[in-house]
Enzyme design. Structure first.
Site: not given
Ligand code: ASP
Length: 297
Positions: A157, A185, A187-188, A209, A211
């Site tokens: 990221t 999907r 992630g964070d 990192g 997620g």
């Protein structure tokens, strides 16, 4: 770590927590320095932290070496779905997009959402919003820039945190997610409190990192809480990152960057590589590193 005087500016960017690939060292280093140049131009010109973060992230989205915008990792269906989040520490406004397709700069779409009530738009809704705000459509092929074959699946990221001369802090992220991720999907990275956060009264943080593990630990929130308690950024980030493997398995690693309200910069990672560059009003040239131990030499 650097301590700044009041009214000063600072900018820190990262190009992702990832495996070490020596063939890409130079492109990573050049890319984060290009990102600093773009954000620095905004801050030196008296621009605000949000615009500096957007300029830095958009620069990295245009570079195929990073897994964001052009160069994003394909999902399990071979398509490109991207995520980006942006937070303004002045008023805690958030603009974020998840699983957005066919835009060159997800962070600019997130920027367009910042003044709106909605925090996060996903998939077709995000794309529709982008079109309504005049963000140009790009073919999926443009986002699938040629990348060298890798031994390990890609995930990383890009991120940036800025403090402007008015004391405003902003933080943002942009990612193509995980190589082969499920369609839809997220992630964070687009979620405030997970992959990023900014509050003028405390500071700003941005992560890369694993997620799902970052999400389960609400990483950004935990680091913000530690900063609010007066902990320095580097131990705050390092100690929370240290929980990733125990929560998500041996491969769960990551990296984070931070600027506190008093202008203290910090970064830490437990991934093999975490490309970071930073610059403050007190420095003549930016500094760029691929690993923490390079900075400590
Ligand atoms: N955190 C990103 C995601 O889960 C990937 C990464 O930073 O490596 O989508």
């Amino acid at each position: 770590m650097t301590q700044l005087k009041e009214g000063a500016w600072a900018l820190i960017v990262h190009g992702g927590a990832k495996p070490d690939d020596p063939a890409e060292h130079e492109a990573n280093r050049d890319g984060i320095l290009e990102a600093i140049a773009a954000g620095r131009a905004v801050l030196e010109g008296g621009g605000d932290a949000v615009d500096a973060v957007v300029a830095s992230i958009a620069t990295m989205e245009a570079l195929p070496v990073f897994n964001a915008g052009r160069g994003s990792a394909p999902n399990e269906a071979g398509g490109i779905e991207m995520c980006s989040g942006l937070m303004d520490g002045r008023n805690l406004a958030v603009g974020a997009v998840g699983a957005i397709r066919c835009v060159a700069h997800p962070v600019e779409v997130a920027r367009s959402l910042l003044p709106e009530k909605e925090v996060l738009l996903v998939a077709d809704g995000a794309l529709e919003f982008a079109r309504a705000k005049g963000h140009e459509a790009v073919p999926e092929g443009f986002l699938k820039a040629d990348k060298p074959a890798r031994a390990e699946a890609v995930h990383d990221t890009v991120g940036a945190v800025a403090l402007d001369g008015g004391g405003n802090i902003a933080a943002g992220t942009s990612t193509g997610g995980l190589d082969g991720q499920k369609v839809g999907r997220i992630g964070d990275s687009p979620m405030p409190g997970l992959g990023y956060y900014a509050d003028n009264h405390i500071g700003g943080v941005a992560f890369s990192g694993d997620g799902e593990t970052i999400a389960r630990l609400a990483l950004a929130s935990r680091v913000m809480a530690r900063l609010e308690d007066g902990e320095a950024p580097e131990p705050a980030i390092a100690q929370v990152l240290a929980r990733l493997p125990g929560t998500g398995g041996a491969d769960a690693d990551g990296g984070g960057i931070c600027i506190t309200k008093d202008g203290t910069l910090g970064w830490a990672h437990n991934s093999p590589i975490f490309a970071v560059a930073y610059m403050t009003h007190e420095m003549d040239t930016p500094k760029a590193f691929l690993r923490k131990d390079e900075e400590q030499k």
